[in-house]
Design a protein around this motif. Structure first.
Motif, PDB file in Angstrom:
ATOM      1  N   CYS A   1      63.184  45.468  69.249  1.00  0.00           N
ATOM      2  CA  CYS A   1      62.044  44.698  68.557  1.00  0.00           C
ATOM      3  C   CYS A   1      61.534  43.891  69.751  1.00  0.00           C
ATOM      4  CB  CYS A   1      62.680  43.987  67.433  1.00  0.00           C
ATOM      5  SG  CYS A   1      63.400  44.976  66.036  1.00  0.00           S
TER       6      CYS A   1
ATOM      7  N   ILE B   1      70.454  49.808  59.050  1.00  0.00           N
ATOM      8  CA  ILE B   1      70.248  49.375  60.334  1.00  0.00           C
ATOM      9  C   ILE B   1      71.108  47.976  60.574  1.00  0.00           C
ATOM     10  CG2 ILE B   1      68.263  48.342  61.681  1.00  0.00           C
ATOM     11  CD1 ILE B   1      66.341  49.930  60.361  1.00  0.00           C
ATOM     12  N   THR B   2      71.850  47.787  61.755  1.00  0.00           N
ATOM     13  CA  THR B   2      72.803  46.778  62.110  1.00  0.00           C
ATOM     14  C   THR B   2      72.171  46.081  63.435  1.00  0.00           C
ATOM     15  OG1 THR B   2      73.918  48.410  63.363  1.00  0.00           O
ATOM     16  CG2 THR B   2      74.956  47.736  61.120  1.00  0.00           C
ATOM     17  N   TRP B   3      72.183  44.937  63.673  1.00  0.00           N
ATOM     18  CA  TRP B   3      71.830  44.386  64.718  1.00  0.00           C
ATOM     19  C   TRP B   3      72.739  44.112  65.813  1.00  0.00           C
ATOM     20  CZ3 TRP B   3      72.523  38.273  64.775  1.00  0.00           C
ATOM     21  CH2 TRP B   3      72.168  37.929  66.024  1.00  0.00           C
TER      22      TRP B   3
ATOM     23  N   SER C   1      67.104  50.913  54.753  1.00  0.00           N
ATOM     24  CA  SER C   1      66.939  49.880  55.916  1.00  0.00           C
ATOM     25  C   SER C   1      68.211  49.293  56.118  1.00  0.00           C
ATOM     26  CB  SER C   1      65.661  49.074  55.554  1.00  0.00           C
ATOM     27  OG  SER C   1      65.803  48.390  54.191  1.00  0.00           O
TER      28      SER C   1
ATOM     29  N   ARG D   1      68.084  40.937  60.447  1.00  0.00           N
ATOM     30  CA  ARG D   1      68.151  42.028  59.660  1.00  0.00           C
ATOM     31  C   ARG D   1      66.803  42.434  59.119  1.00  0.00           C
ATOM     32  NH1 ARG D   1      67.586  40.327  54.667  1.00  0.00           N
ATOM     33  NH2 ARG D   1      68.195  37.962  54.352  1.00  0.00           N
TER      34      ARG D   1
ATOM     35  N   ILE E   1      61.241  42.929  59.926  1.00  0.00           N
ATOM     36  CA  ILE E   1      62.446  42.414  60.613  1.00  0.00           C
ATOM     37  C   ILE E   1      62.585  40.828  60.178  1.00  0.00           C
ATOM     38  CG2 ILE E   1      63.978  42.424  62.487  1.00  0.00           C
ATOM     39  CD1 ILE E   1      63.666  44.941  61.615  1.00  0.00           C
TER      40      ILE E   1
ATOM     41  N   ILE F   1      59.905  46.576  65.642  1.00  0.00           N
ATOM     42  CA  ILE F   1      60.499  47.486  66.174  1.00  0.00           C
ATOM     43  C   ILE F   1      59.252  48.160  67.023  1.00  0.00           C
ATOM     44  CG2 ILE F   1      61.616  49.760  66.131  1.00  0.00           C
ATOM     45  CD1 ILE F   1      62.968  48.796  63.726  1.00  0.00           C
TER      46      ILE F   1
ATOM     47  N   GLN G   1      67.791  43.754  69.538  1.00  0.00           N
ATOM     48  CA  GLN G   1      68.287  45.395  69.565  1.00  0.00           C
ATOM     49  C   GLN G   1      69.054  45.568  68.422  1.00  0.00           C
ATOM     50  OE1 GLN G   1      71.554  46.370  72.467  1.00  0.00           O
ATOM     51  NE2 GLN G   1      70.115  47.930  73.180  1.00  0.00           N
ATOM     52  N   LEU G   2      68.599  46.813  67.783  1.00  0.00           N
ATOM     53  CA  LEU G   2      69.019  47.316  66.522  1.00  0.00           C
ATOM     54  C   LEU G   2      69.679  48.560  66.760  1.00  0.00           C
ATOM     55  CD1 LEU G   2      66.070  45.892  64.121  1.00  0.00           C
ATOM     56  CD2 LEU G   2      68.220  44.839  64.630  1.00  0.00           C
ATOM     57  N   GLN G   3      70.531  48.977  65.738  1.00  0.00           N
ATOM     58  CA  GLN G   3      71.240  50.329  65.872  1.00  0.00           C
ATOM     59  C   GLN G   3      71.188  50.970  64.540  1.00  0.00           C
ATOM     60  OE1 GLN G   3      75.322  50.803  66.736  1.00  0.00           O
ATOM     61  NE2 GLN G   3      74.825  52.169  68.318  1.00  0.00           N
TER      62      GLN G   3
END
Lengths: 146, 346
Positions: free
Chosen positions: B214, B173-175, B170, B191, B116, B90, B139-141
């Motif tokens: 990332c 965190i969603t992709w 952790s 993930r 990641i 990230i 991109q992660l959210q």
């Protein structure tokens, strides 16, 4: 990063005034002890080379001064080129040896004690060539040799 | 002449652990240094002597022996493993809302260090100015809000029972796939490597709303890109008993080394010491503190026998990491070879 280094200079050659082309300082940009020391070792193995050494000019500059002095009027680029080629060959041999060893190493399965080589075949993506190699190895000894 | 020949071989092949220091540390196998030795580079000789023995390999750790190579090259592999094998991490954190007690910059730093699980070989380096795209950015959210647990009992004082979502891990965190990423990475969902890394603690009303990018990078730039927890090597220890050691001395000698290094054998009713596995030794040099024992043993290390240990962060398997490291060194050589060719053309 990677995109910037395309614009930046990679290699410079610095010769003293009137010096022959056997005494050259190469400036290798974006390099450090990693390439510097391994390349120095390979070049010092060359009989035509009188002197080979390198310095990191300053900790905040990412470049090294790589000095080569040769015997008998050989151009300094020749041992450099040969050193780079030989280092590549060494790496290739290390890579091949490592991959052969890894492919038939019994991978430990944590929750069962299945035969190591079988587990290796199941858990690793092995291409067909090394698969043949594996089956041959099954007949002989498997596991590390001491 | 024979004695000095033996001495030269020792200087060339062993590092000596003496009472007052370590001797013969540097490689001296260069042409012209030793009469009678041909030290010029010989690929055939190298290939004959070089070997690798895999000792241990699982998903996260690997131990192998690399024999017949110089420290300069072995060290290059180690350095590349630490600092120059790329991974995805990230790099950009867009904080839309952070009402937790963790400051934005601290939170961003913590997020950056989370490994990641994404294969960096399938991505490109991101151009510093350009907007991210599907080939160089993941991109992660992280969107989570803490609230009171309506089902909690009145008397309870346990935050785990009182609140919902009060620990952010952790796994929260969603992709968010960009472009065709959902199809390309269908069988290997991106993930965090570990699900149970605590990112922040919240209380009712606290909220996190974060989008992360990332990018591909190397450990030289920031330690978060380093693909290994550690990568190191040690030289194989060698312990030689110069004369027979028996009885009480043998017992004491055994205790000077790590368990399993020295064994006691029964010889005509007395116990005699024997070196059975010098690999186990930590080279503590405890034996040098015993005046009556220190002259009975010789401690050394085999100069070209490297015991490599690679411990991965879990992004790539350790064996893959090593092959990548070797390839990085090869590409460094190629970079300068092509540059040499280019300058010669001018």
């Amino acid at each position: 990063m990677a995109a910037e280094s395309e614009k930046k200079q990679v290699l410079e050659m610095i010769q003293a005034d009137g010096a022959d082309e056997g005494c050259v300082t190469f400036v290798l940009h974006d390099e450090d002890h990693t390439l510097g020391n391994s390349l120095r070792y390979m070049i010092m193995k060359n009989v035509e080379v009188d002197f080979c050494g390198y310095t990191i000019t300053h900790p905040s500059e990412s470049k090294i001064n790589f000095r080569i002095q040769t015997r008998g009027g050989v151009a300094a680029t020749e041992p450099l080129r040969r050193g780079l080629n030989e280092l590549t060959d060494v790496c290739q041999h290390v890579l091949n040896t490592f991959q052969v060893r890894r492919n038939y190493f019994p991978t430990v399965n944590h929750n069962s004690s299945t035969s190591g080589v079988v587990a290796a075949v199941m858990s690793k993506k092995v291409d067909s060539d090394s698969m043949i190699f594996l089956t041959i190895k099954l007949l002989s000894v498997h596991g590390p040799e001491l | 002449m024979a004695a000095s020949r033996k001495n030269v071989d020792e200087i060339r092949n062993r590092v000596i652990l003496g009472e007052f220091g370590v001797r013969n540390v540097h490689s001296t196998d260069f042409p012209g240094n030793y009469p009678g030795h041909d030290d010029t580079w010989n690929m055939w000789k190298f290939q004959k002597n070089f070997r690798i023995d895999m000792m241990h390999l699982d998903e996260s750790t690997m131990e192998f022996d690399m024999v017949g190579i110089d420290a300069a090259i072995a060290n290059a592999f180690r350095r590349i493993l630490l600092a120059e094998v790329p991974t995805m991490a990230i790099e950009k954190v867009f904080i839309y809302n952070n009402t937790s007690i963790v400051q934005d910059e601290v939170l961003a730093h913590r997020l950056g260090l989370i490994p990641i699980k994404a294969d960096p070989r399938l991505f490109e380096y991101r151009n510093t100015e350009a907007e991210g795209s599907e080939i160089d950015t993941i991109q992660l959210q992280l969107k989570i809000k803490c609230s009171r647990n309506p089902k909690a009992s009145k008397e309870s004082s346990d935050p785990r029972e009182l609140y919902l979502n009060h620990m952010v891990y952790s796994r929260d965190i969603t992709w968010v796939p960009i472009g065709n990423q959902a199809d390309v990475f269908a069988d290997s969902v991106i993930r965090p490597v570990h699900d149970d890394i605590l990112i922040a603690q919240l209380r009712p009303g606290h909220e996190l709303d974060i989008v992360m990018h990332c990018v591909k990078g190397i450990g030289k730039d920031h330690a978060k890109f380093s693909p290994v927890a550690t990568a190191s090597y040690r030289l194989l220890p060698e312990i030689t008993l110069l004369e027979p050691v028996e009885g009480e001395k043998a017992e004491r000698l055994k205790r000077c080394f790590s368990p399993g290094v020295i064994a006691l054998q029964d010889v005509n009713g007395t116990k005699a010491a024997k070196v059975v596995n010098s690999r186990m030794d930590t080279c503590s040099r405890e034996v040098i503190r015993h005046d009556d024992l220190k002259n009975l043993v010789k401690l050394g290390r085999v100069r070209d026998h490297f015991i490599f240990t690679v411990e991965s962060t879990g992004i790539l398997a350790p064996d893959v990491l090593f092959t990548e490291a070797v390839k990085v060194l090869m590409s460094k050589c190629q970079r300068f070879l092509s540059e040499l060719d280019a300058t010669e053309m001018e």
